[in-house]
Scaffold this motif. Structure first.
Motif, PDB file in Angstrom:
ATOM      1  N   PRO A  54       0.851  -1.193   0.000  1.00  0.00           N
ATOM      2  CA  PRO A  54       0.000   0.000   0.000  1.00  0.00           C
ATOM      3  C   PRO A  54       0.888   1.245   0.000  1.00  0.00           C
ATOM      4  CG  PRO A  54      -0.630  -1.509   1.756  1.00  0.00           C
ATOM      5  CD  PRO A  54       0.632  -2.049   1.164  1.00  0.00           C
ATOM      6  N   THR A  55       0.399   2.314  -0.597  1.00  0.00           N
ATOM      7  CA  THR A  55       1.162   3.556  -0.564  1.00  0.00           C
ATOM      8  C   THR A  55       0.342   4.617   0.144  1.00  0.00           C
ATOM      9  OG1 THR A  55       0.359   4.059  -2.772  1.00  0.00           O
ATOM     10  CG2 THR A  55       2.536   3.100  -2.611  1.00  0.00           C
ATOM     11  N   GLY A  56       1.027   5.455   0.896  1.00  0.00           N
ATOM     12  CA  GLY A  56       0.310   6.439   1.694  1.00  0.00           C
ATOM     13  C   GLY A  56       1.167   7.632   1.995  1.00  0.00           C
ATOM     14  N   ALA A  57       1.109   8.025   3.271  1.00  0.00           N
ATOM     15  CA  ALA A  57       1.773   9.263   3.649  1.00  0.00           C
ATOM     16  C   ALA A  57       3.282   9.102   3.611  1.00  0.00           C
ATOM     17  CB  ALA A  57       1.341   9.655   5.057  1.00  0.00           C
ATOM     18  N   MET A  58       3.953  10.064   3.026  1.00  0.00           N
ATOM     19  CA  MET A  58       5.383  10.247   3.228  1.00  0.00           C
ATOM     20  C   MET A  58       5.683  11.713   2.979  1.00  0.00           C
ATOM     21  SD  MET A  58       8.757   8.365   1.745  1.00  0.00           S
ATOM     22  CE  MET A  58      10.360   8.999   2.278  1.00  0.00           C
ATOM     23  N   ARG A  59       6.573  12.242   3.815  1.00  0.00           N
ATOM     24  CA  ARG A  59       7.014  13.638   3.719  1.00  0.00           C
ATOM     25  C   ARG A  59       6.932  14.145   2.270  1.00  0.00           C
ATOM     26  NH1 ARG A  59      12.846  15.472   6.302  1.00  0.00           N
ATOM     27  NH2 ARG A  59      12.306  17.621   6.724  1.00  0.00           N
ATOM     28  N   GLY A  60       6.080  15.134   2.043  1.00  0.00           N
ATOM     29  CA  GLY A  60       5.873  15.641   0.682  1.00  0.00           C
ATOM     30  C   GLY A  60       4.508  15.297   0.134  1.00  0.00           C
ATOM     31  N   PHE A  61       3.974  14.134   0.499  1.00  0.00           N
ATOM     32  CA  PHE A  61       2.566  13.760   0.384  1.00  0.00           C
ATOM     33  C   PHE A  61       1.950  14.100  -0.979  1.00  0.00           C
ATOM     34  CE2 PHE A  61      -1.862  13.601   2.047  1.00  0.00           C
ATOM     35  CZ  PHE A  61      -1.760  12.518   2.898  1.00  0.00           C
ATOM     36  N   GLY A  62       2.543  13.605  -2.057  1.00  0.00           N
ATOM     37  CA  GLY A  62       1.977  13.868  -3.385  1.00  0.00           C
ATOM     38  C   GLY A  62       2.484  15.158  -3.997  1.00  0.00           C
ATOM     39  N   ALA A  63       2.872  16.115  -3.167  1.00  0.00           N
ATOM     40  CA  ALA A  63       3.345  17.394  -3.693  1.00  0.00           C
ATOM     41  C   ALA A  63       4.764  17.276  -4.235  1.00  0.00           C
ATOM     42  CB  ALA A  63       3.287  18.463  -2.612  1.00  0.00           C
ATOM     43  N   CYS A  64       5.566  16.336  -3.695  1.00  0.00           N
ATOM     44  CA  CYS A  64       6.955  16.281  -4.145  1.00  0.00           C
ATOM     45  C   CYS A  64       7.058  15.659  -5.530  1.00  0.00           C
ATOM     46  CB  CYS A  64       7.839  15.555  -3.125  1.00  0.00           C
ATOM     47  SG  CYS A  64       7.382  13.876  -2.849  1.00  0.00           S
ATOM     48  N   GLN A  65       6.185  14.689  -5.839  1.00  0.00           N
ATOM     49  CA  GLN A  65       6.208  14.138  -7.198  1.00  0.00           C
ATOM     50  C   GLN A  65       5.827  15.220  -8.207  1.00  0.00           C
ATOM     51  OE1 GLN A  65       4.715  12.738  -4.516  1.00  0.00           O
ATOM     52  NE2 GLN A  65       4.615  10.518  -4.654  1.00  0.00           N
ATOM     53  N   MET A  66       4.827  16.048  -7.849  1.00  0.00           N
ATOM     54  CA  MET A  66       4.378  17.078  -8.783  1.00  0.00           C
ATOM     55  C   MET A  66       5.455  18.144  -8.981  1.00  0.00           C
ATOM     56  SD  MET A  66       1.698  15.627  -9.545  1.00  0.00           S
ATOM     57  CE  MET A  66       1.358  16.776 -10.868  1.00  0.00           C
ATOM     58  N   ALA A  67       6.253  18.402  -7.925  1.00  0.00           N
ATOM     59  CA  ALA A  67       7.312  19.407  -8.058  1.00  0.00           C
ATOM     60  C   ALA A  67       8.360  18.955  -9.072  1.00  0.00           C
ATOM     61  CB  ALA A  67       7.960  19.674  -6.699  1.00  0.00           C
TER      62      ALA A  67
END
Lengths: 815, 275
Positions: A375-388
């Motif tokens: 399962p994938t969930g919370a990690m520092r950056g929370f979806g925002a780091c991939q978009m950056a």
């Protein structure tokens, strides 16, 4: 706009230089004059340095009566035909083997949707799903017995990746199909604006699965006395864990107590329930006994959720001058076997899809896709780091296409104070440009001497050997703080005072190394005019503390800091009121200073705090105060993703990386690193710099080396030999530039710092690699092999077109 | 069972009597990891850390002779460039202080950095038995297959011998700056007679020598053409695989790159006129 700039270099393993803090005049917030703004020593520092702090693994030793081991699924996808514990039960020392039939509650876990059986019932969805819990008199016996539990499976086809999950004949992993759901944003008319754009740039990005890799492995103990189940396990949100544990085990909420031991890192990896419910099952079956469980690194990596791997299709349209007119973005996100916090990660990815850039026409679609991976969930950056990674990659591409300087393209499009981000929320204080400018100013200064090679520091080598190329990369990011999106978000705090006059702060937040309790003490001490040394913090014990929300989403300084400040201010009113009667001075003319109540205009009139407390007790004052900080956000509209206030406030930051790339081997060395963040106010500058250096380190790891390799539902590298984390040699001293533009709603103007440093780091490094080799990157991590493949696309192990296999039509629009 | 001899004779005696029942252990940097992963549950240990002189390095007749229990830290201080750099690239300081060259040779990992450097030095390894005595095996004949070696279950590695004054060079590609397992590593040694010894790691089932590449530079010297030809010929010496650390294609390309790079580096040192 006035700015208060501090620069702190974080040379690894060297003491901090004393920062120069120019005075700041802020229109919003009163100046702190006590501990706030000072680099106070960590309250928990000495015990952690001396080794006396007790972590979960320390509790494991010497206190346990029996030991727990978890039987996990070997196949990644299968029906469970039978579980036969008879061989295990015959082993001497084995006290019991328990399956879902022995769980009295819902047997469900999951932070947003409770879709994950604690112990599998009929089916396993990833290699690591728990099936049974073994209890034995020794850890070794429990391990042996775990291997002796026989599980018969009927194997089902493994959905190894998102392509397989979206294939027409893919097996359904959840009743509603393999698309978990998603999030969309529609602002303006992206299609029309793209059609009218002077230039269109398109790219697809692949980001990897990442592990939290905190060093303090899951470990702890539990005890059930027939009435109360007490669990000592590190988490990130003890009150929510209590709810989930009580529901899963069928206990009343009051019967569960969670006490968080010293905790070594979390990064989102402790947001989901880890070992708590397994311990609970064992403790309830063996009342009166203390049960213990700890994971090995391999089990930790196999059992825990991960960061979403994402495939991001990004198309932007712009004018000839480089002004962005449109963005069309589609994201597929590997959700793994269960939801975890995935739905919220998808929403955050959508609302941060265009970062700090002003784009009038935007269309975003984010889909979560179930697979048989972890399962994938919370990690520092929370979806925002991939978009950056994606939006900063696009800015570099647009600049290259138009022949405009990379910094200039960014400056032309960055939001300014008063502009709106893609969700439509106007940002009153947007300091993206200020962060970028401050980082660039720092870059133009000489680099600080490196502790490792003091002789080579100040001068650049005159010429590089022919196989080395130097590159500089930039990133600018924004981040919405807190859960946002209308989700209830609150922190409660209690502040009291002991008979000796010591200030006591109670918070439900978890200290996992980020500096929460020192921040809490500084805020309370500032408000009450005492020193941090006279302040005690009680934290993360469900019996002693109120709920403060999770220690995640960069929210604790803002939320708990505010709650503590409010509570402390109420307590102060009581103390001044009591003192006023003792001194015969009006309360408004009194102040708390150095542990005494003192007349503001007549310092000779003074009474020690302990005396005030004694008198207050005698007169029936409560001498404590509780406060709730619960600001509202507004849920993003379902069809358009628009919201006037999706997040309580926004953070901005900018990083610059300088790299050397060996173009023959693809090796990358980060040579110089600058991180700049506007934190509102640094309550503890050294802690802020620590978070910046740590986030940058994690982000560099994500850019260059960290990757969970999933092969047919099996993690190929579940250990630190092959899950590659950066070492000291991979990270140069992080030059930290702290901007302080007070947040009107934050405690003493503070915003927060937790996640943004990681988010900004990865794209800065990728941008630097592209600058060095002249080829843009699209897949993380940029291992030597991947960099080499960028330069030799014919030799790539994965053909370049594979990235487009899920491509939505707009990914081919480029012109 | 645990045996902790203090002399080599005693150690060899225990080894001859107990054979595989007692696992010889020195630094434990491979064994403890395997035990933690449940891959190894030895019945007992033969601890070699107290054997006098087994960790020493001696220098005689232009050759170094190091004991099987010499640590990577010790080797990293020798003035033999390839070996010192290889030893310094192993693990972190704690691992280098514990891990030994004998352990490196027994584990015989294809990625064993010390093995690759010693191959390029054309080292000899001395295997000893309590009654049969000592036999000296050239290192290039020591590796028999994937983690299989010429060491018998009743023998110990007592010494490794290698030359002192060769010109050598080393390069390792890994994914980070330290505690770094090689994706490809290469060592080259040039004897005073001008013969080249090219060794590579992580590109076959064992650390290997590259005879095709060696033949070309031994024949033609270090001209630009010979270096390119030799580097290309190394493709015939290797048999890399795809795994989670790297692709076979990358490993092959890096073998070529590193052989060329290190041959050029040696040429710069030798200042040998190009033939």
């Amino acid at each position: 706009m006035t700015q208060n700039i501090q620069t702190i270099d974080v040379p690894i393993a060297e003491p901090f230089a004393e920062p120069l803090v120019p005075p700041s005049q802020t229109p919003y917030v009163e100046r702190p004059h006590g501990p706030v703004g000072r680099s106070e020593d960590r309250i928990d520092g000495p015990e952690k340095v001396l080794g006396t702090a007790l972590y979960g693994a320390d509790l494991f030793y010497g206190r346990a009566d029996c030991f727990v081991s978890v039987v996990r699924s070997e196949p990644a996808h299968a029906e469970i035909v039978a579980v036969d514990p008879s061989a295990a039960l015959k082993m001497p020392g084995v006290l019991g083997v328990y399956t879902h039939r022995d769980v009295r509650g819902t047997n469900r876990q999951g932070l947003i949707v409770r879709d994950h059986p604690v112990l599998a019932e009929s089916r396993v969805l990833f290699r690591g799903d728990a099936i049974a819990v073994v209890v034995a008199t020794s850890e070794r016996t429990a391990e042996d017995a775990r291997r002796a539990v026989r599980v018969d499976y009927r194997p089902l086809p493994v959905v190894a990746d998102m392509d397989a999950a979206l294939a027409p004949d893919a097996p359904r992993l959840h009743p509603d199909g393999n698309i978990m759901g998603g999030k969309r944003i529609r602002k303006g008319d992206a299609d029309a604006a793209l059609a009218a754009a002077d230039v269109i740039v398109s790219e697809s990005f692949c980001t990897q699965t990442v592990d939290h890799a905190f060093l303090d492995l899951e470990a702890g103990i539990a005890h059930y006395d027939g009435r109360t189940l007490t669990i000592h396990v590190s988490g990130q949100w003890v009150h929510e864990e209590r709810r989930l544990i009580a529901l899963a085990l069928g206990l009343p909420l009051e019967s569960v107590r969670i006490i968080c031991p010293a905790t070594g890192g979390a990064f989102g990896g402790r947001e989901d329930i880890s070992i708590q419910i397994y311990l609970g099952i064992a403790a309830i079956q063996h009342p009166g006994k203390t049960v213990a469980l700890r994971y090995s690194r391999e089990e930790s990596m196999r059992a825990r959720h991960k960061r979403h791997a994402m495939r991001i299709y990004y198309t932007v349209g712009a004018t000839r001058d480089g002004l962005l007119t449109a963005a069309k973005i589609t994201v597929f996100s590997d959700e793994g076997a269960y939801r975890s916090t995935g739905p919220a990660v998808c929403r955050k990815a959508a609302s941060h899809a265009t970062g700090p850039y002003r784009i009038p026409n935007v269309s975003v679609d984010v889909y979560g896709v179930f697979t048989n991976n972890n399962p994938t969930g919370a990690m520092r950056g929370f979806g925002a780091c991939q978009m950056a990674i994606a939006y900063e990659g696009m800015m570099d591409r647009l600049a290259a296409r138009l022949g405009i300087d990379r910094l200039e393209v960014r400056r032309r499009n960055l939001i300014r104070s008063g502009d709106a981000v893609t969700t439509g929320q106007r940002i009153p204080i947007a300091t993206a440009v200020e962060c970028l400018d401050a980082a660039v100013r720092r870059l133009r200064q000489c680099p600080p001497p490196r502790p490792t090679d003091p002789h080579k520091s100040r001068t650049r080598p005159p010429a590089l050997p022919p196989h080395l190329r130097r590159g500089v990369g930039y990133s600018v990011i924004c981040f919405g703080l807190g859960y946002g999106d209308g989700f209830p978000d609150a922190s409660r705090a209690r502040v009291g005072v002991s008979d000796q006059g010591r200030i006591q702060v109670f918070t439900g937040g978890v200290e996992y190394g980020q500096g929460l309790i020192t921040m809490a003490a500084q805020v309370a001490a500032e408000e009450l005019g005492v020193s941090v040394r006279e302040t005690d913090v009680v934290w993360a014990d469900t019996e002693q503390t109120f709920e403060s929300g999770s220690s995640s989403a960069t929210r604790q300084t803002y939320f708990t800091g505010n709650a503590i400040r409010l509570a402390a201010s109420e307590l102060k009113e009581q103390l001044l009121d009591i003192a006023s009667k003792l001194l015969g001075v009006h309360p408004h003319e009194l102040e708390l200073r150095d542990g005494c109540v003192v007349g503001r205009f007549d310092p000779a009139r003074s009474v020690p705090l302990a005396e005030v407390v004694a008198q207050g007790r005698a007169r029936g004052y409560s001498l404590e105060a509780t406060a709730l900080f619960k600001p509202r956000t507004v849920c993003e509209d379902f069809d358009t993703g628009q919201s006037p206030r999706a997040f309580i406030t926004y953070l901005f930051g900018s990083h610059i990386a300088e790299v050397l790339v060996d173009i023959e081997t693809g090796e990358v060395r980060v040579d110089r690193y600058i991180a700049c963040h506007d934190v509102g106010r640094a309550i503890n500058p050294q802690s802020v710099a620590g978070q910046m250096a740590g986030g940058a380190t994690q982000g560099i790891g994500m850019a260059l080396m960290e990757e969970v390799v999933n092969r047919d539902g099996r993690i190929a590298n579940p250990n630190f030999t092959d899950y590659i984390l950066p070492t000291f040699r991979d990270i140069p001293p992080v030059e930290c530039v702290i901007l302080e533009n007070d947040d009107p709603g934050g405690p003493f103007g503070a915003r927060g710092i937790g996640e943004p440093p990681l988010i900004a780091a990865t794209p800065a490094v990728l941008s630097a690699i592209a600058d060095a080799i002249g080829v843009h990157t699209h897949t993380t991590p940029c291992t030597p092999q991947r960099v080499w493949e960028l330069l030799h696309p014919d030799e790539a192990a994965v053909p370049p077109d594979a990235r487009f296999s899920l491509a939505p039509p707009h990914a081919r629009l480029e012109r | 069972m645990f045996s902790q001899p203090t002399t080599l004779e005693e150690a060899l005696d225990v080894r001859a009597r107990c054979g595989p029942d007692l696992l010889p252990i020195a630094g434990g940097t491979d064994i403890v990891v395997a035990m933690n992963r449940g891959q190894l549950r030895p019945a007992g240990f033969l601890d070699l850390t107290h054997v006098r002189g087994l960790d020493a390095v001696r220098h005689e007749n232009g050759r170094y002779e190091c004991g099987g229990a010499a640590t990577h830290a010790t080797l990293s201080r020798l003035p033999v460039e390839a070996l010192a750099e290889a030893a310094l690239s192993v693990g972190g300081p704690a691992i280098r202080n514990r891990g030994t060259i004998g352990g490196n040779l027994v584990t015989a990992s294809p990625a064993g950095d010390g093995c690759v450097a010693l191959l390029a030095l054309d080292a000899d390894v001395e295997l000893a038995h309590a009654s049969r005595g000592r036999r000296v095996v050239p290192l290039r004949e020591y590796f028999l297959g994937y983690r299989k070696t010429a060491l018998l279950a009743d023998e110990l590695i007592t010494r490794v011998r290698f030359p002192k004054d060769w010109i050598t060079a080393w390069y390792k590609i890994g994914k980070r700056g330290s505690v770094n397992i090689s994706v490809v590593c290469c060592a080259i040694g040039r004897s005073p007679t001008g013969l080249f010894h090219i060794a590579l790691g992580s590109v076959a089932a064992t650390p290997i020598r590259a005879p095709h590449a060696e033949e070309i530079v031994n024949r033609d010297g270090l001209t630009d053409g010979a270096i390119a030809e030799a580097a290309d010929a190394v493709r015939r010496d290797i048999s890399p695989i795809d795994d989670h650390r790297a692709s076979a294609k990358y490993r092959a390309a890096m073998s070529v790159t590193l052989v060329a790079r290190l041959l050029r580096r040696i040429r710069d040192r030798v200042k040998e006129p190009a033939r």
